[in-house]
Design an enzyme around this catalytic site. Structure first.
Site, short mmCIF file in Angstrom:
data_model
loop_
_atom_site.label_atom_id
_atom_site.label_comp_id
_atom_site.label_asym_id
_atom_site.label_seq_id
_atom_site.Cartn_x
_atom_site.Cartn_y
_atom_site.Cartn_z
N THR A 1 33.58 86.98 52.12
CA THR A 1 34.89 86.66 52.68
C THR A 1 34.87 85.38 53.49
O THR A 1 35.88 84.68 53.57
CB THR A 1 35.36 87.82 53.56
N THR A 2 33.75 85.05 54.11
CA THR A 2 33.65 83.79 54.86
C THR A 2 33.43 82.62 53.93
O THR A 2 34.06 81.56 54.05
CB THR A 2 32.52 83.88 55.88
N ASP B 1 31.06 99.82 52.29
CA ASP B 1 30.66 98.51 51.79
C ASP B 1 29.43 98.63 50.89
O ASP B 1 29.36 97.99 49.83
CB ASP B 1 30.36 97.57 52.96
#
Length: 1547
Positions: free
Chosen positions: A106-107, A404
Site C-alpha cells: 500500500t505504501t 493479512d
C-alpha cells in the site's frame, strides 16, 4: 427545488444550459491544472516515502478525539489523514484498492504514483502533451509487466511441505503485534488455508475459516481448531468435561413440562393432587430423556434451556448436555457434524444424529471462563482460529494480522509465482523499460524513459530510509544487475552483508507487484487527462455557457479563405461556422470528412420532419457525389433550414406556411429566392405522388409559370408558389396529403397553433366552462403506451414485493394455526384465515400481479390483486407505511384504467378491438395527481419546525452515500442542508418540475438521484424503484411508442396507428382524417370497426367515470388532513402512518415499555415482557393498538388462569430529540371504562407531547457535548415527567450516577437508604448504584432532569495503564542503549526483542504496587469484587505492551465488483424467496385438497428439506422471529408464581 440553470436553444435547435452561481468558483485549466494535480500528489507521496521498507519511519496520527495511532502502514496512514485536495483523495483510494486486492504494497503503490507524476511534470515543462505522456506510461507499464512475468519464479505448493508458505506468512507478520509468536501464527494461518483450499480450482473459501477471539490468556494460547468453538459449557458442573466419539442430538425443542394449549383450568386442592402432578412431570421428563437414549445419542445440544429437574435427570442418565445454544451456532454445528436439527422429541432417530470425534471444554485459567470445542467433525472441513489476548484491543489486532497472513497465503494458492523484493524487481524493470525506450521512434520514448526513472524511486526510498547514500547504492546495484544479469539483486536494508534478496528470503508475490504497477499507471493516466478544475473562491461575476452536443470531437476549422467564402454564401458568422464544423465532426463518426445519407438522417431538423427521408434523397442528388457530401455542402444544406426560419419546434414546423417555406427553400437550388419550371415540377411530383399522371402535372406546372411569371425569367417566388399549391389543393384528385397529415406528436387532431396555456397544461379555460366540456376534456383520447409502461413496471415490482415485504414466503410464520400473536386489524371483525388459506390468498394476489404485468385477463387480475392486497393490508396496522398504502392505491386505480390497450396479451389474442386504442385523459390525470401528492403532501408535512430545524433525521449525515459531500461539508451541515432543507425543497417542487417540459430533464436527474439514495439509506423494499417507475408517467404519453420505434428494427416491430376507443370522446374533425387512410379491403374493414368505437357524445359511462375521477381527486387531497374527524387515531402526530404521507418527518426513540398486570383475586403484581404476544413494536405508538393489545393480553392471560386482572402500560418515548417522557397515563387500567377509545373522539388518557420544552434540545446538545469533552466515559439521559407521577429506576453497580434538575422540582427517594432528597433547578445528587430509586415530580409544572453516568473503574485503570506504559517505555529505551555494545552482532529488531525480554524479566520481580508506587491498600472505585484482581490487571498491562496501535478501516471493493456482488446476492435471495413461495403454495393446496395438517406438512416437506441443505432459516430478510408459545408461557408462568417481582427499568 431551485433551478441550477436555464435551459435554452440556439438557432439550430441544440440545447444550451446557462449555469447559475458560477461567481462563487474559480477555474484552473491547462498547464496550471496539471501542475496543481502533481503538486498535491507529490505532497501525499512524500509523506509516505519515509515509511517505506523495514527501516521506514513511523507516523503519529492524532484523531480529533485525541486518539493516537503510531504506524508505518500506508493504507492506515492515508485513511486517517485529513486530505482536502481531490487528487490527494485519489491517492488515498489508490492505496485502499491495493490493500483490498492484495493486502500488501500500500505504501509502494503511492510512492510509485507520486514518482510518475513528478517525472510527468518535467515532461510537461518540455512541452510534451499530457496525452502523449499518458500513452507512453501505458506502453512502459506493459513492458514492465511483461518483464515481471519473465523474471518471476514459481513457488512450490506441497501439502506435505509447508515451510515455504510458512516463511512467506512470517514475512507478512514480521511487523505486526504478534511477531513474537511469528512462527506459531504463520503456521496457524497456513494450516487454516490449506485445510479449506480447493487445489483443483486454485481458490480458497474464506467463509469456511472462522476467526474467533476471547479476552484473557496470552497470544501463545491461540490455537487452530478443526471444527467449531462456541461460547457455552455443559449444563451441569458435574457432567464430564470431555466426550469422545460424540453422537450429538441437536434439538430446538425445550426440556419443559408439557402445558395445555387450550383454555383449561387445573385446580390443586390437596397434597395428593400436587404429588400426582409432580409424578406426571417427572414421567414426561423421563420419556424425553428415554427418547434421546434410544436414539443412541451421548451428547445433547439444545437451543432452549432446561428445568433443574431435567438437568438433574440428564446428569443421572450420564447424558451430557449443552443448553441455550444460539440459532447460527446450532446451524454451524449441524453442518460440521452432519446432523439434523430436530424440532420434536418424537422425530429424533439415530439417522439424525451428528458425529464429532472429540468434544471438550476449554479452560482459561483464573478468569473462570469456559468454551466448548467440537473437533474431528464428520462432514466438513470448517476450521476456527481461536485467538487469545490480554484485552479486547490486542485480540482484535491479532485477528486483523492473521487476516493479512491468510490473504498472503491465499494469493500464493491462486498464483504461486513470486518476485524478489528490496527494490530488485523495480530496478530490473527500470533497466528493461529504458532499453525498450530506445526502440520507440515516436515522442512517447521520453515518457517511457521517465517511467523507468520513476521505477527507481522505490529502491531509492528504501536506501534512503535505511540510512545509506541512495544514489550511490542504487547505481551500484543497477550496475551489478546489468553485469551479472541477476534480477534478484536489491537493497540490503537490514545490512546483512548480501544484496541477493533470494538469500535474504525477501519475497513478494507477483500478482501484488503487478497490481502496484497497473494501479499506479492507471491513476496517473487519469490525473494527466484532467485539464480543468473548479475551486471555490471569490471571483468576478460571470456566466459559463456551454453547448450540450458539442462533444469532444471539435476539430480544426477550415482555412481562412474557405471560411470567408462560406460566410458570404450562407450568411453564417465565423463563430456559427465553427460550431457547425464541430457538429459536422460529431456526425462524421468514421472521421472521413464527409457525410452519408445515414449521417444526415441523424440531424434533428431532418429527423422530426415527416418528409425528411424523401427530402434527403433530393439533397443527395443535388449536392452529393457518390451519395456523400462534404462540409461546405453540409453548410449549404443547413443554410436552407435557417433561411426557412426553421426551428426544432414540432408545432412550428407543422404549420402549413412553415412546411411550404421549407419545401420552397429545399428546391431553390440557385439560392435566388425563386424556383423555375423544372424545380416546380419536381416539387409537384413529390407532393402528389402516383395519384396523378405525369402529363397532367407538367401541364399544371407550365400553366402556373405562364400565368404567374411577372419578370419573364420562367420562375416564381414563394408567394406565387403558395398560390399554386392552394389551387391544386382545391382539386380533390390532387390533394397533397402531407399538408393535411397530422404530426405523430400531435395525435389525430387537426394541427393548429396552440395557446400558451394548452402548451403548458394541456387544456384551455374553455374546457371548464360547462359540464359537457369538462367531461369531454377528461375523456380526451390519449396514447396508451405510457400507461402500459407503468402497468408493466408496477406489476413486476409487485411480483418482487409480494414474496418479500407482503410476506408470502413466510406466511406460515405470520399466521400460525395455533397460539397466534395478537393481531392489530383496522376493523376488529377482520381476522386472518388459517395459514393454508392465507397462502392461497397470497398466491391469488401474486397471480393478479402477473396478470397485470402481462395484460392477461387484465381487469379480473387487477380486481383480485386489489382485493387481496387491501385485505392483507388492513389485517395488520403495525405494518402500515407510506409505500404499502401507495401500492394499494395504485392497484385500486388500475381496476378502472385502460392500461391493457397497449402491449398486452388481451389486446393481442382476445380483444383485438382494444389493441393499440386510445385511453381517456383521466387515466393519466389520476395517476399523475397521485404521484404529485406523494411528493407535495410530504413537502407540506416537512414544513414543520422539527424538520426545518434538522431534528427529524439527525443521524443521516454520516451515511456513506453522502461521502462525496463530506470533503467540503461537516456532518452537521450535511444533515441540515442536504437532508432537511434540500429534502423539503425537493418534495415541495419536484412534482411541479415533472409536469413541465422545460424543467422535466432536471427533475428526472434529481428524482433518480433521490430515490437511488433512498434505496441505499433505508430498508423500504420496492418503494424507491416504484417511484422511479412512476417518473415516465410525466413524459409525453407516446414516449414508449417512439422509443420502441427507434430502438427495435423494422422486422421486429411494425408501427401501427392508434385505434379509436369507446372509452374516449372524439370530435367529428378528429374522426374524418382516419377515413382517408384506408387503402385496402382489410384496412377498410378495420378502420370501419374502429370508427364505430369512436363516440362523439358523452354516454352515462363517460359521465360516471368523470364523477369517479373527481371524487377520487377530492378524497386524496382531503384524506391527509382529515384528522379532525378521526381524532382517535391522533397522538403526538396526527393519523395512522400511511395515508398521512408523513414520509419519515418524525424520528422516534422508545426508551422502555413496562407492562404491569395485577391479579385482582390475590392483589399480586406481575410484569409481562412487552413482546410476549406481539413481535412488532409499533403498537406502542397509537392508542387504538394499545387498547387492542390490552384486550388481547386479557384473553391470553385467561388461558393461564388469570380471569380478573388489571393491565397498565408505562411507555417512555422521545420524538425528534426531545426529552424522554411518558406517552400514556400509567395509572389507567386499560381494561376499565376509563380507558375508552373511539375513532371520532380524542383519547383522554394519552399524555401530551411537551412541545413547550422543545427549545431545550439545543441546550441538551450543548450539555452533552460539554460533559463528553471532559470525560468520554460520561453518558447522559434527559427525562421529563408530569406532576404527580414518579419514575422508578435501577442503577447498575459499575456506574457512578448523578441526577441533576434542569426545570421544576423533584424528590429522589433512595429506597435502600430510606431517605428522601428534594432537588430544585441546578441542584444535583448522587444516587447509589446496584439499587432502585424513585423520582417524584412535585412541582406544579412538568419536571426536567438528567442522569449523568460515569464508569469510574475504567477511568482508574486507564490512569494506571498510562503510568505503567511510561515506566516500561523508559526502561526499554535505557535497556536498548545499554545492550547495543554487548550485542553488536545482532540486528536492530533482535536487539529490541532481547531488551524487551530483559525489561519484563526485571519487572516480574516487583509487584504492580511497587512499580507504580501506589499504596498496598489502593482500591479501584466501584468494583463489584470484594478485592481487586491485581494479577489480572497486570496481565492486561503486560500484554498491551506487545501490540502495535493500528486501526484499520473496512475497505470497499471496487464499484464494479460491489455492484456485481450486490446483484448476485439480490438474485439469489429472490430465487430462494420464490422457491419457498412455490413450495409453500404447493403444500397449502395439498393440505386443503387432502385435508392434512398444513403446519406438519411445512415441517416435513419444507423445513426438513432446508435442514438437509444446511440451513433451516427463513430466506427472507423481513421474516419475523417465530413466536414460541412454550417460551412465552414459561416466562409468564414464572411471573404467576410471584417470584419475579423485581423490576428491571433502566433509563
Amino acid at each position: 427545488m431551485p433551478s441550477v440553470g436555464t435551459l435554452a436553444f440556439d438557432e439550430f435547435g441544440r440545447p444550451v444550459i446557462i449555469l447559475r452561481g458560477q461567481d462563487s468558483k474559480k477555474r484552473l485549466f491547462g498547464i496550471e491544472a496539471h501542475k496543481s494535480h502533481i503538486l498535491a500528489a507529490k505532497a501525499v507521496a512524500n509523506t509516505l516515502k519515509t515509511s517505506l521498507g523495514p527501516r521506514g519511519m513511523d507516523k503519529c496520527m492524532v484523531s480529533p478525539d485525541g486518539d493516537i495511532t503510531i504506524t508505518n502502514d500506508g493504507a492506515t496512514i492515508l485513511s486517517m489523514m485529513h486530505v482536502e485536495n481531490e487528487i490527494g483523495k485519489l491517492l488515498v483510494q489508490l492505496s485502499k484498492s491495493q490493500d483490498d486486492e492484495i493486502g500488501d504494497g500500500t505504501t509502494g503503490v503511492v510512492v510509485l504514483a507520486g514518482a510518475l507524476l513528478e517525472q510527468a511534470e518535467a515532461l510537461l515543462d518540455k512541452g510534451i502533451h499530457p496525452i502523449r505522456i499518458a500513452d507512453g506510461y501505458e506502453l512502459a507499464a506493459k513492458i514492465a509487466l511483461d518483464h515481471l512475468d519473465k523474471i518471476a519464479e514459481s513457488y512450490p505448493l506441497d501439502l506435505k511441505k509447508l515451510d515455504p508458505l510458512i516463511n512467506t506468512a512470517m514475512t507478512t507478520l514480521g511487523s505486526k503485534i504478534i511477531n513474537r509468536c511469528q512462527y506459531q501464527m504463520a503456521e496457524i494461518a497456513v494450516s487454516a488455508i490449506m485445510n479449506v483450499a480447493d487445489m483443483e480450482r486454485r481458490d480458497v473459501n474464506f467463509e469456511l475459516i472462522k476467526v474467533q477471539g476471547k479476552v484473557g490468556g496470552r497470544l501463545e494460547d491461540t490455537i487452530l481448531v478443526k471444527g467449531v468453538v462456541i461460547d457455552k459449557t455443559f449444563s451441569h458442573p458435574q457432567m464430564p468435561k470431555e466426550v469422545r466419539d460424540a453422537k450429538i442430538a441437536i434439538l430446538t425443542c425445550p426440556f419443559e413440562p408439557p402445558k395445555p394449549k387450550t383454555k383449561h383450568k387445573l385446580d390443586i386442592t390437596n397434597v395428593e393432587d400436587y404429588k400426582k402432578l409432580r409424578e406426571y412431570e417427572k414421567e414426561k421428563f423421563s420419556e424425553m430423556i428415554k427418547s434421546i437414549k434410544d436414539s443412541g445419542a451421548n451428547l445433547v445440544i439444545c437451543q432452549w434451556g432446561f428445568d433443574d429437574e431435567a438437568n438433574h435427570l440428564l446428569l443421572s442418565q450420564d447424558l451430557p448436555a449443552v443448553r441455550w445454544v444460539g440459532g447460527p451456532e446450532i446451524e454451524l454445528i449441524a453442518i460440521a457434524t452432519g446432523g439434523r436439527i430436530v424440532p420434536r422429541f418424537q422425530e429424533l432417530t439415530s439417522e439424525k444424529l451428528g458425529f464429532a470425534g472429540h468434544v471438550y471444554e476449554l479452560d482459561f485459567g483464573t478468569t473462570g471462563d469456559h468454551m466448548l470445542c467440537i473437533e474431528k467433525c464428520a462432514k466438513s472441513n470448517t476450521c476456527t482460529i481461536f485467538v487469545r489476548g490480554g484485552n479486547k484491543m490486542i485480540v482484535e489486532e491479532a485477528k486483523r494480522a492473521l487476516h493479512d497472513a491468510l490473504c498472503v497465503v491465499r494469493n500464493l494458492v491462486r498464483d504461486n509465482r513470486i518476485v524478489y523484493g528490496g527494490g530488485a524487481c523495480e530496478i530490473s524493470c527500470a533497466i528493461e523499460v529504458a532499453k525498450e525506450a530506445n526502440k520507440i521512434p515516436t515522442i512517447e520514448q521520453y515518457a517511457i524513459r521517465a517511467f523507468a526513472d520513476a521505477l527507481e524511486s522505490v529502491p531509492l526510498a528504501l536506501a534512503e530510509n535505511s540510512g545509506f547514500s541512495p544514489i550511490k547504492l542504487v547505481s551500484d546495484v543497477k550496475s551489478q544487475q546489468i553485469a551479472q544479469n541477476n534480477s534478484r539483486l536489491g537493497i540490503d536494508c537490514l545490512n546483512k552483508g548480501t544484496n541477493d534478496m533470494k538469500a535474504q528470503s525477501v519475497i513478494e508475490t507477483l500478482i501484488g507487484k503487478r497490481q502496484q504497477i497497473s494501479l499506479a499507471t492507471q491513476l496517473v493516466r487519469m490525473i494527466l487527462k484532467i485539464d480543468d478544475i473548479r475551486l471555490p473562491a471569490v471571483s468576478t461575476h460571470f456566466r459559463l455557457i456551454f453547448t450540450i452536443d458539442m462533444g469532444s470531437n471539435a476539430s480544426i476549422m477550415p482555412q481562412q479563405e474557405d471560411l470567408q467564402t462560406i460566410c458570404q454564401q450562407t450568411g453564417f458568422t465565423a463563430k456559427e461556422v465553427q460550431r457547425l464544423y464541430s457538429r459536422f465532426k460529431i456526425l462524421d463518426k468514421n472521421n472521413c470528412e464527409f457525410l452519408t445519407r445515414e449521417n444526415l438522417l441523424c440531424i434533428s431538423e431532418v429527423n422530426i420532419n415527416p418528409l425528411g427521408k424523401r427530402l434527403i434523397d433530393v439533397i443527395m442528388e443535388d449536392y452529393g457525389e457518390n451519395n456523400k457530401i462534404d462540409f461546405q455542402q453540409f453548410i449549404f444544406l443547413l443554410a436552407k433550414f435557417r433561411r426557412a426560419k426553421f426551428k426544432s419546434s414540432v408545432t412550428e414546423f407543422n404549420t402549413r406556411n412553415s412546411k411550404l417555406r421549407f419545401l420552397f427553400d429545399m428546391y431553390d437550388r440557385n439560392h435566388d429566392m425563386k424556383i423555375d419550371r423544372n424545380e416546380l415540377l419536381e416539387v409537384l411530383k413529390m407532393m402528389v405522388g402516383g395519384n396523378v399522371h405525369d402529363d397532367q402535372i407538367e401541364m399544371i406546372a407550365d400553366h402556373t409559370i405562364n400565368e404567374l411569371d411577372k419578370d419573364g425569367d420562367k420562375s416564381i417566388t414563394f408567394e406565387e408558389f403558395c398560390k399554386t399549391l392552394e389551387r391544386i389543393d382545391a382539386d380533390d384528385k390532387m390533394s397533397m396529403k402531407f399538408l393535411n397529415k397530422s404530426s405523430y406528436l400531435m395525435g389525430p387532431k387537426k394541427q393548429q397553433e396552440l395557446s400558451t396555456m394548452r402548451r403548458l397544461f394541456g387544456f384551455e379555460m374553455v374546457d371548464f366552462q360547462s359540464w359537457s366540456s369538462f367531461v369531454k376534456l377528461m375523456n380526451r383520447p390519449e396514447d396508451p403506451s405510457s400507461l402500459a409502461a407503468f402497468r408493466i413496471l408496477f406489476g413486476i415490482l409487485m411480483m418482487l414485493d409480494i414474496p418479500q415485504e407482503r410476506g408470502m414466503s413466510h406466511a406460515d410464520l405470520y399466521y400460525p394455526n395455533e397460539d397466534r400473536e395478537c393481531q392489530f386489524p383496522l376493523f376488529n371483525f377482520l381476522v386472518p384465515f388459517r395459514a393454508e388459506y392465507m397462502v392461497v390468498i397470497y398466491f391469488i394476489m401474486f397471480l393478479g400481479a402477473v396478470g397485470i404485468t402481462l395484460g392477461l385477463f387484465y381487469r379480473c387480475s387487477a380486481i383480485i390483486f386489489a382485493i387481496t392486497y387491501w385485505y392483507i393490508f388492513l389485517l395488520d396496522k403495525t405494518s402500515w407505511n407510506n409505500h404499502s398504502y401507495l401500492y394499494g392505491l395504485l392497484g385500486f386505480q388500475l381496476i378502472f384504467f385502460d392500461a391493457h390497450h397497449y402491449c398486452s396479451i388481451d389486446g393481442l389474442l382476445f380483444r383485438k378491438k382494444i389493441r393499440n386504442s386510445h385511453v381517456p385523459l383521466w387515466n393519466y390525470t389520476l395517476l399523475r395527481y397521485q404521484i404529485f401528492l406523494v411528493y407535495f403532501i410530504a413537502g407540506l408535512k416537512k414544513t414543520e419546525w422539527d424538520w426545518v430545524a434538522g431534528y427529524s433525521m439527525d443521524s443521516l449525515g454520516d451515511h456513506w452515500v453522502f461521502s462525496p459531500f463530506r470533503t467540503f461539508m461537516t456532518i452537521e451541515q450535511i444533515t441540515w442542508l442536504l437532508v432537511h432543507v434540500c429534502g423539503l425543497l425537493f418534495d415541495l417542487f419536484i412534482g411541479f418540475a415533472l409536469f413541465f417540459d422545460r424543467s422535466r430533464p432536471i427533475a428526472i436527474v434529481f428524482c433518480a438521484a433521490f430515490h437511488t439514495m433512498n434505496s441505499q439509506m433505508f430498508n423500504i423494499g420496492m418503494f424507491p424503484y416504484t417511484m422511479l417507475a412512476t417518473i415516465p408517467v410525466f413524459f409525453h404519453n407516446n414516449w414508449l411508442r417512439k422509443f420502441v420505434n427507434c430502438v427495435l428494427p423494422k422486422f421486429l416491430y411494425k408501427e401501427e396507428s392508434v385505434q379509436y376507443s369507446s372509452s374516449c370522446l372524439y370530435s367529428k374533425e378528429e374522426i374524418k382524417p382516419e377515413e382517408s387512410k384506408t387503402s385496402s379491403l382489410k384496412s377498410a374493414i378495420a378502420n370501419a370497426t374502429s370508427v364505430k368505437n369512436a363516440p362523439v357524445k358523452a354516454t352515462f359511462r363517460h359521465k360516471m367515470l368523470t364523477i369517479f375521477a373527481l371524487l377520487y381527486l377530492t378524497e386524496q387531497a382531503f384524506l391527509p388532513y382529515s384528522h379532525f374527524i378521526t381524532k382517535g387515531y391522533n397522538n403526538w402526530t396526527n393519523g395512522l402512518y400511511g395515508y398521512s404521507w408523513d414520509m419519515m418527518v418524525h424520528s422516534w426513540h422508545t426508551q422502555h415499555v413496562k407492562i404491569t398486570f395485577i391479579d385482582k383475586s390475590t392483589d399480586e403484581v406481575h410484569y409481562l415482557k412487552p413482546t410476549a404476544w406481539a413481535s412488532a413494536k409499533r403498537w406502542s405508538s397509537h392508542a387504538d393498538m394499545i387498547v387492542q393489545y390490552a384486550q388481547c393480553i386479557k384473553g391470553k392471560l385467561k388461558e393461564h388462569n388469570y380471569d380478573d386482572v388489571e393491565i397498565r402500560f408505562d411507555i417512555w418515548r422521545s420524538m425528534n430529540g426531545r426529552f424522554n417522557q411518558r406517552q400514556i397515563d400509567p395509572r389507567i387500567d386499560l381494561l376499565s371504562a376509563d380507558a375508552k377509545w373511539s375513532t371520532f373522539e380524542d383519547t383522554p388518557w394519552l399524555q401530551p407531547l411537551l412541545t413547550n420544552l422543545s427549545d431545550w434540545r439545543t441546550r441538551m446538545q450543548k450539555i452533552e457535548n460539554k460533559l463528553s469533552s471532559k470525560d468520554q466515559n460520561v453518558l447522559v439521559t434527559f427525562v421529563a415527567d408530569f406532576p404527580g407521577l414518579f419514575l422508578e429506576n435501577y442503577i447498575p453497580p459499575d456506574l457512578n450516577t448523578t441526577i441533576e434538575v434542569l426545570e421544576g422540582q423533584i424528590i429522589v427517594e433512595l429506597i435502600s437508604l430510606k431517605k428522601n432528597i428534594t432537588l430544585n433547578v441546578g441542584e444535583n445528587t448522587s444516587v447509589p448504584n446496584g439499587d432502585y430509586h424513585n423520582v417524584y415530580t412535585v412541582s406544579s409544572t412538568p419536571s426536567c432532569y438528567m442522569y449523568v453516568y460515569l464508569n469510574q473503574s475504567d477511568a482508574d485503570i486507564v490512569q494506571l495503564w498510562d503510568r505503567f506504559y511510561n515506566l516500561t517505555d523508559r526502561l526499554l529505551n535505557e535497556t536498548i542503549v545499554r545492550n547495543r555494545p554487548l550485542h553488536s552482532d545482532k540486528e536492530e529488531a533482535d536487539l529490541v526483542r532481547v531488551s524487551y525480554e530483559n525489561v519484563f524479566e526485571e519487572l516480574r520481580h516487583k509487584t504492580i504496587h511497587e512499580l507504580l508506587e501506589i499504596p498496598i491498600d489502593y482500591k479501584i472505585h466501584n468494583k463489584n469484587e470484594t478485592s481487586t484482581n491485581w494479577t489480572n490487571i497486570r496481565l492486561q498491562f503486560e500484554t498491551s505492551m506487545n501490540r502495535s496501535i493500528v486501526k484499520r478501516l473496512d475497505l470497499k471493493v471496487k464499484v464494479q465488483e460491489r455492484t456485481l456482488r450486490v446483484f448476485k446476492t439480490f438474485m439469489n435471495r429472490k430465487k430462494k424467496q420464490f422457491l419457498r413461495c412455490y413450495h409453500i403454495v404447493k403444500v397449502a393446496l395439498k393440505s386443503i385438497i387432502f385435508r392434512k395438517d398444513f403446519m406438519q406438512l411445512v415441517d416435513d416437506e419444507i423445513n426438513n428439506v432446508d435442514d438437509e441443505s444446511g440451513s433451516n432459516a427463513i430466506v427472507t430478510e423481513e421474516s419475523p422471529p417465530q413466536s414460541s408459545s412454550k417460551s412465552s408461557s414459561s416466562k409468564k408462568t414464572s411471573s404467576t408464581n410471584g417470584k419475579t417481582k423485581k423490576k428491571q427499568i433502566k433509563k
